[in-house]
Design a protein around this motif. Structure first.
Motif, PDB file in Angstrom:
ATOM      1  N   ASP A  58       1.064  -1.248  -0.041  1.00 30.79           N
ATOM      2  CA  ASP A  58       0.142  -0.019   0.027  1.00 30.79           C
ATOM      3  C   ASP A  58       0.934   1.279  -0.107  1.00 30.79           C
ATOM      4  OD1 ASP A  58      -2.359  -1.556   0.083  1.00 30.79           O
ATOM      5  OD2 ASP A  58      -2.460  -1.447   2.288  1.00 30.79           O
TER       6      ASP A  58
ATOM      7  N   ALA B  39       1.167   5.514  -0.116  1.00 33.10           N
ATOM      8  CA  ALA B  39       0.590   6.514   0.009  1.00 33.10           C
ATOM      9  C   ALA B  39       1.452   7.924  -0.735  1.00 33.10           C
ATOM     10  CB  ALA B  39       0.730   7.018   1.309  1.00 33.10           C
ATOM     11  N   SER B  40       1.096   8.058  -1.930  1.00 33.20           N
ATOM     12  CA  SER B  40       1.712   9.093  -2.751  1.00 33.20           C
ATOM     13  C   SER B  40       1.555  10.546  -2.232  1.00 33.20           C
ATOM     14  CB  SER B  40       1.047   9.102  -4.145  1.00 33.20           C
ATOM     15  OG  SER B  40       1.660  10.073  -4.997  1.00 33.20           O
TER      16      SER B  40
ATOM     17  N   SER C 228      -0.197  13.210  -4.972  1.00 29.82           N
ATOM     18  CA  SER C 228      -1.407  13.163  -5.185  1.00 29.82           C
ATOM     19  C   SER C 228      -2.257  12.956  -3.744  1.00 29.82           C
ATOM     20  CB  SER C 228      -1.900  11.737  -6.187  1.00 29.82           C
ATOM     21  OG  SER C 228      -1.564  10.854  -5.463  1.00 29.82           O
ATOM     22  N   GLY C 229      -1.698  12.754  -2.766  1.00 31.78           N
ATOM     23  CA  GLY C 229      -2.285  12.675  -1.507  1.00 31.78           C
ATOM     24  C   GLY C 229      -3.267  11.174  -1.653  1.00 31.78           C
ATOM     25  N   GLN C 230      -3.032  10.243  -2.362  1.00 29.19           N
ATOM     26  CA  GLN C 230      -4.063   9.311  -2.328  1.00 29.19           C
ATOM     27  C   GLN C 230      -3.076   7.890  -2.148  1.00 29.19           C
ATOM     28  OE1 GLN C 230      -5.657   9.223  -6.564  1.00 29.19           O
ATOM     29  NE2 GLN C 230      -6.916  10.699  -5.998  1.00 29.19           N
ATOM     30  N   THR C 231      -3.616   6.936  -1.764  1.00 38.37           N
ATOM     31  CA  THR C 231      -3.243   5.617  -1.348  1.00 38.37           C
ATOM     32  C   THR C 231      -3.586   4.707  -2.385  1.00 38.37           C
ATOM     33  OG1 THR C 231      -3.074   6.230   0.926  1.00 38.37           O
ATOM     34  CG2 THR C 231      -2.545   3.828   0.277  1.00 38.37           C
ATOM     35  N   SER C 232      -2.670   3.813  -3.030  1.00 38.22           N
ATOM     36  CA  SER C 232      -2.736   2.801  -3.818  1.00 38.22           C
ATOM     37  C   SER C 232      -2.318   1.475  -3.622  1.00 38.22           C
ATOM     38  CB  SER C 232      -2.329   3.135  -5.406  1.00 38.22           C
ATOM     39  OG  SER C 232      -0.962   2.966  -5.368  1.00 38.22           O
TER      40      SER C 232
ATOM     41  N   CYS D  75       7.204   6.358   2.078  1.00 44.44           N
ATOM     42  CA  CYS D  75       5.615   6.176   1.835  1.00 44.44           C
ATOM     43  C   CYS D  75       4.819   4.697   1.895  1.00 44.44           C
ATOM     44  CB  CYS D  75       5.496   6.973   0.382  1.00 44.44           C
ATOM     45  SG  CYS D  75       5.932   8.470   0.774  1.00 44.44           S
TER      46      CYS D  75
END
Length: 322
Positions: free
Chosen positions: A156, A158-159, A162-166, A201
């Motif tokens: 997982d 956390a970029s 972008s502030g998003q988690t993928s 991250c």
């Protein structure tokens, strides 16, 4: 100090050879005149007491005592930096993380430094400062194990951008310690391409039983090491930066990239050309030099830097940029 370099090079050359080294080979190694080469040989033998023997057949110079070492402190700057960097890097790991495995390595490095008269109390007098360093993250051990054992990871991520988690399945390729921070180069099976991840991250990392997909070193170097910065990619443009005469004295000896090119201009300024792909990190480094640098090309990079500077100036003026 040039004389130190000459003595050090000669010592290393004689230590590494089992058979006599011809004078011409010694001169080539030292990169100096015949007279200077003779003086260095004499200094090493007569002043430092090196067991140098001159043989007639085969003709040349050699050590009669292979155990001989130079007296005092004789590390090169590069070797000293490597040893101290490794020592401080090991000390920075979290308590308990690989302690048993790393303990012998820490001891060995300490012994090497002490053999040159550099005790622990004195080692602190040589400082390697870490700027803007972030922790390696709590998944460092799992990621490092996956890299070495060639296993895939499910992470997982956390970029920050972008502030998003993928969630991604990746095949780790190599770990990189860059500007005091850790990064992972990996093949991302979600994006179907090479990506670089900041270890701090990574908020989850599970080692999978699946074998990692290997990527050839040549491809890694081209796609991830061919351009400026850690998030490089294959170069798509070349930045041409012109530094003022005052700043040129520093920049002309800096290594920004292995394929950089630099030229001195008639007015004393210095023009540096650097291949790049993503411009974000390059822009940040350009901004560090403020009025001492101008982006000559490409136009898109010049515009991006100018806009950043305009926004910065407007913030200090308390106005909004046009």
């Amino acid at each position: 100090m040039k004389s130190f370099e000459h003595v050090y090079r000669l010592h290393r050359l004689l230590k590494s050879r089992r058979y006599p080294v011809p004078f011409e080979r010694v001169q080539a190694e030292l990169e100096c005149s015949r007279a200077t080469t003779k003086r260095v040989l004499a200094y090493l033998r007569d002043v430092l007491g090196a067991p140098i023997e001159t043989s007639r057949e085969p003709r040349g110079y050699r050590y009669t005592d292979e155990a001989y070492e130079l007296p005092g402190f004789w590390f090169s700057a590069e070797e000293l930096q490597a040893l101290l960097s490794l020592q401080q890097l090991l000390a920075s790991f979290q308590p308990g993380l690989l302690d048993d495995a790393l303990a012998p390595l820490r001891t060995r490095i300490g012994s090497i430094l002490q053999s040159q008269g550099l005790k622990d109390s004195n080692a602190a007098r040589i400082r390697l400062l870490r700027a803007a360093a972030r922790p390696a993250g709590r998944h460092f051990a799992a990621i490092a194990a996956a890299v070495l054992q060639r296993q895939r990871l499910m992470i997982d991520y956390a970029s920050r951008g972008s502030g998003q988690t993928s969630t991604r399945e990746i095949s780790p390729q190599r770990l990189t310690h860059y500007r005091d921070n850790w990064y992972l180069d990996a093949w991302c099976h979600k994006s179907n391409g090479l990506r670089t991840f900041a270890l701090d991250c990574v908020i989850r990392a599970d080692v999978l039983d699946t074998r990692a997909q290997d990527v050839a070193d040549d491809r890694l170097n081209v796609e991830l090491g061919g351009s400026y910065g850690i998030f490089s990619g294959a170069p798509t443009a070349t930045a041409v930066l012109r530094f003022t005469a005052e700043r040129a004295r520093w920049v002309s000896v800096e290594q920004w990239h292995e394929h950089q090119q630099g030229i001195w201009l008639a007015d004393g300024s210095y023009e540096l050309s650097v291949p790049y792909h993503h411009d974000e990190e390059l822009i940040l480094d350009i901004l560090r030099y403020g009025p001492d640098v101008e982006v000559i090309a490409p136009a898109s990079l010049r515009i991006s830097v100018a806009r950043r500077l305009e926004k910065a100036a407007a913030r200090y003026r308390g106005t909004s940029p046009e």
